[in-house]
Design an enzyme around this catalytic site. Structure first.
Site, PDB file in Angstrom:
ATOM      1  N   ASP A   1       0.842  -1.195   0.000  1.00  0.00           N
ATOM      2  CA  ASP A   1       0.000   0.000   0.000  1.00  0.00           C
ATOM      3  C   ASP A   1       0.877   1.245   0.000  1.00  0.00           C
ATOM      4  O   ASP A   1       2.073   1.186   0.283  1.00  0.00           O
ATOM      5  CB  ASP A   1      -0.927   0.019   1.219  1.00  0.00           C
ATOM      6  CG  ASP A   1      -2.072   1.022   1.075  1.00  0.00           C
ATOM      7  OD1 ASP A   1      -2.237   1.584  -0.029  1.00  0.00           O
ATOM      8  OD2 ASP A   1      -2.788   1.234   2.066  1.00  0.00           O
ATOM      9  N   LYS A   2       0.255   2.350  -0.349  1.00  0.00           N
ATOM     10  CA  LYS A   2       0.881   3.676  -0.318  1.00  0.00           C
ATOM     11  C   LYS A   2      -0.093   4.622   0.353  1.00  0.00           C
ATOM     12  O   LYS A   2      -1.308   4.530   0.153  1.00  0.00           O
ATOM     13  CB  LYS A   2       1.211   4.127  -1.750  1.00  0.00           C
ATOM     14  CG  LYS A   2       1.513   5.615  -1.900  1.00  0.00           C
ATOM     15  CD  LYS A   2       0.273   6.387  -2.321  1.00  0.00           C
ATOM     16  CE  LYS A   2       0.577   7.901  -2.436  1.00  0.00           C
ATOM     17  NZ  LYS A   2      -0.686   8.678  -2.595  1.00  0.00           N
ATOM     18  N   HIS A   3       0.432   5.537   1.160  1.00  0.00           N
ATOM     19  CA  HIS A   3      -0.437   6.542   1.767  1.00  0.00           C
ATOM     20  C   HIS A   3       0.241   7.897   1.693  1.00  0.00           C
ATOM     21  O   HIS A   3       1.441   8.023   1.961  1.00  0.00           O
ATOM     22  CB  HIS A   3      -0.729   6.208   3.228  1.00  0.00           C
ATOM     23  CG  HIS A   3      -1.795   7.086   3.823  1.00  0.00           C
ATOM     24  ND1 HIS A   3      -3.134   6.779   3.755  1.00  0.00           N
ATOM     25  CD2 HIS A   3      -1.721   8.272   4.476  1.00  0.00           C
ATOM     26  CE1 HIS A   3      -3.841   7.744   4.338  1.00  0.00           C
ATOM     27  NE2 HIS A   3      -2.999   8.652   4.788  1.00  0.00           N
ATOM     28  N   SER A   4      -0.515   8.898   1.314  1.00  0.00           N
ATOM     29  CA  SER A   4      -0.005  10.266   1.248  1.00  0.00           C
ATOM     30  C   SER A   4      -0.631  11.091   2.356  1.00  0.00           C
ATOM     31  O   SER A   4      -1.803  10.904   2.702  1.00  0.00           O
ATOM     32  CB  SER A   4      -0.327  10.895  -0.108  1.00  0.00           C
ATOM     33  OG  SER A   4      -0.032  12.279  -0.092  1.00  0.00           O
TER      34      SER A   4
ATOM     35  N   THR B   1      -8.766  11.509  -1.143  1.00  0.00           N
ATOM     36  CA  THR B   1      -8.957  10.526  -2.214  1.00  0.00           C
ATOM     37  C   THR B   1     -10.405  10.054  -2.273  1.00  0.00           C
ATOM     38  O   THR B   1     -10.989   9.917  -3.355  1.00  0.00           O
ATOM     39  CB  THR B   1      -8.017   9.331  -1.992  1.00  0.00           C
ATOM     40  OG1 THR B   1      -6.662   9.781  -2.054  1.00  0.00           O
ATOM     41  CG2 THR B   1      -8.238   8.261  -3.052  1.00  0.00           C
TER      42      THR B   1
ATOM     43  N   ARG C   1     -11.157  16.083  14.150  1.00  0.00           N
ATOM     44  CA  ARG C   1      -9.882  16.790  14.020  1.00  0.00           C
ATOM     45  C   ARG C   1     -10.025  17.976  13.068  1.00  0.00           C
ATOM     46  O   ARG C   1      -9.398  19.014  13.263  1.00  0.00           O
ATOM     47  CB  ARG C   1      -8.795  15.844  13.501  1.00  0.00           C
ATOM     48  CG  ARG C   1      -8.285  14.846  14.541  1.00  0.00           C
ATOM     49  CD  ARG C   1      -7.437  13.777  13.892  1.00  0.00           C
ATOM     50  NE  ARG C   1      -6.372  14.342  13.084  1.00  0.00           N
ATOM     51  CZ  ARG C   1      -5.858  13.737  12.005  1.00  0.00           C
ATOM     52  NH1 ARG C   1      -6.324  12.570  11.607  1.00  0.00           N
ATOM     53  NH2 ARG C   1      -4.882  14.321  11.331  1.00  0.00           N
TER      54      ARG C   1
ATOM     55  N   SER D   1      -3.506   7.999  13.091  1.00  0.00           N
ATOM     56  CA  SER D   1      -4.563   7.850  12.089  1.00  0.00           C
ATOM     57  C   SER D   1      -4.059   7.057  10.884  1.00  0.00           C
ATOM     58  O   SER D   1      -4.713   6.109  10.432  1.00  0.00           O
ATOM     59  CB  SER D   1      -5.052   9.231  11.644  1.00  0.00           C
ATOM     60  OG  SER D   1      -5.995   9.123  10.598  1.00  0.00           O
TER      61      SER D   1
ATOM     62  N   LYS E   1      -4.755   2.578  10.183  1.00  0.00           N
ATOM     63  CA  LYS E   1      -5.400   2.056   8.970  1.00  0.00           C
ATOM     64  C   LYS E   1      -4.499   1.052   8.270  1.00  0.00           C
ATOM     65  O   LYS E   1      -4.958   0.001   7.799  1.00  0.00           O
ATOM     66  CB  LYS E   1      -5.746   3.217   8.025  1.00  0.00           C
ATOM     67  CG  LYS E   1      -6.859   4.117   8.516  1.00  0.00           C
ATOM     68  CD  LYS E   1      -7.346   5.079   7.437  1.00  0.00           C
ATOM     69  CE  LYS E   1      -6.427   6.254   7.243  1.00  0.00           C
ATOM     70  NZ  LYS E   1      -6.577   7.287   8.265  1.00  0.00           N
ATOM     71  N   LYS E   2      -3.215   1.369   8.167  1.00  0.00           N
ATOM     72  CA  LYS E   2      -2.296   0.494   7.445  1.00  0.00           C
ATOM     73  C   LYS E   2      -2.016  -0.792   8.223  1.00  0.00           C
ATOM     74  O   LYS E   2      -1.830  -1.860   7.626  1.00  0.00           O
ATOM     75  CB  LYS E   2      -0.991   1.234   7.148  1.00  0.00           C
ATOM     76  CG  LYS E   2      -1.205   2.513   6.343  1.00  0.00           C
ATOM     77  CD  LYS E   2      -2.064   2.253   5.103  1.00  0.00           C
ATOM     78  CE  LYS E   2      -2.706   3.492   4.558  1.00  0.00           C
ATOM     79  NZ  LYS E   2      -3.610   3.228   3.424  1.00  0.00           N
TER      80      LYS E   2
END
Length: 333
Positions: A85-88, A125, A173, A188, A192-193
């Site tokens: 996975d990737k998260h920004s 997203t 938040r 946060s 999730k990851k």
């Protein structure tokens, strides 16, 4: 059954700069998830964390408690080693995930992406995907497994089954001016990851006027917080966009026809000058914006080292990647 700590007492402790124990953090997250904590109490705790901070152990404990508030995803044995996975951390016009998830799936990876909505002035997203008529970002773990097994990737949001504590805290938040708290951002993202149980994770921490982190120093602080538990490396980038997604003013609707079209297939090799992206815009991209965008995306060969071999040593990093931060003891490849 673990003892439930009174929420006001937990708020007082953090307000006064005291360290919260693991059981106290679990108690607070449990109260958030089951609805016994009032909205005002949750907001007060978020602000106390924003002002007083959390040490590394508290942040890790919060991450674990948020991850355990819902179900962890389970995958077939044969997928071991390819679940990625990737998260920004996000920025105006950031749509990398929408292209990257299917690209990784085309390369044989499995991408079960739990994503987020917009915070502050950025667009998330999930917000962009929901601009597509009929697109559903709420899926059960069983549905996610079927989708990933069928097409290789999916992009969903938090739900009553997937990190529900993050779903409850995420929106608050945004309305309590605590979106820039490093411990809250870290918990946060990583909760999730962790629930996805991925093999490898790329974290993209952006900075600049269009991003959550205003400068490279704040982005580096967040990046180092994210890799203390050991996800993979992540580049720090800035964005050349104004409001992105076809928007010129806050509150404008997202235009799904504005974006970047990938013109190459997985594994296709390119030579200098070959077209590989097509930019779709609404007539508001000026010459300077176009130049900045091209310079951000262009991969050029290293200059000849003078050895006489006439060979390139490999592609350079695009100029808008400021740094690469690795977990302690990891090597950059």
């Amino acid at each position: 059954m673990e003892r439930t700590e009174p929420v006001p007492e937990l708020i007082r402790k953090k307000r006064d700069g005291e360290r919260l124990r693991d059981n106290e953090i679990r108690s607070f997250v449990r109260a958030v998830t089951d609805g016994t904590a009032q909205q005002g109490q949750i907001g007060a705790m978020l602000m106390a964390v924003r002002l007083r901070g959390m040490d590394q152990h508290e942040t890790l404990s919060l991450t674990r408690a948020m991850m355990e508030s819902g179900r962890e995803l389970e995958w077939p044995q044969e997928w071991n080693g390819v679940i990625v996975d990737k998260h920004s951390t996000g920025g105006v016009g950031d749509k990398v995930s929408i292209v990257l998830a299917p690209a990784l799936a085309a390369c044989g990876c499995k991408v079960p992406m739990i994503s987020g909505r917009g915070l502050g002035h950025t667009g998330g997203t999930l917000d962009k995907l929901e601009a597509i008529p009929g697109f559903c970002v709420t899926q059960s773990p069983e549905q996610m497994r079927r989708i990933v097994g069928s097409v290789g990737c999916c992009i969903v949001g938090q739900s009553a089954e997937l990190v529900p504590a993050d779903r409850a805290l995420y929106g608050l938040r945004d309305v309590t001016a605590t979106i820039d708290s490093v411990p809250l951002i870290t918990a946060s993202i990583l909760s999730k990851k962790a629930a996805e149980r991925v093999t490898a994770l790329l974290l993209d921490v952006k900075f600049g006027s269009a991003a959550l982190c205003p400068d490279v120093d704040s982005a580096t602080e967040l990046a180092r917080s994210l890799v203390r538990p050991p996800p993979s490396y992540h580049p720090l980038t800035t964005s050349p966009h104004t409001l992105g997604a076809g928007r010129n003013r806050v509150g404008d609707r997202i235009d799904p026809n504005v974006g970047v079209e990938l013109l190459v297939a997985a594994g296709q090799r390119l030579t200098g000058g070959d077209p590989w992206l097509r930019l779709h815009h609404n007539g508001h991209v000026g010459a300077e914006q176009r130049r900045v965008l091209q310079s951000a995306l262009l991969l050029e060969p290293e200059p000849d080292t003078g050895t006489g071999t006439g060979t390139d040593t490999g592609p350079t990093r695009p100029p808008l990647i400021a740094d690469i931060v690795l977990p302690h003891g990891a090597e950059q490849r």
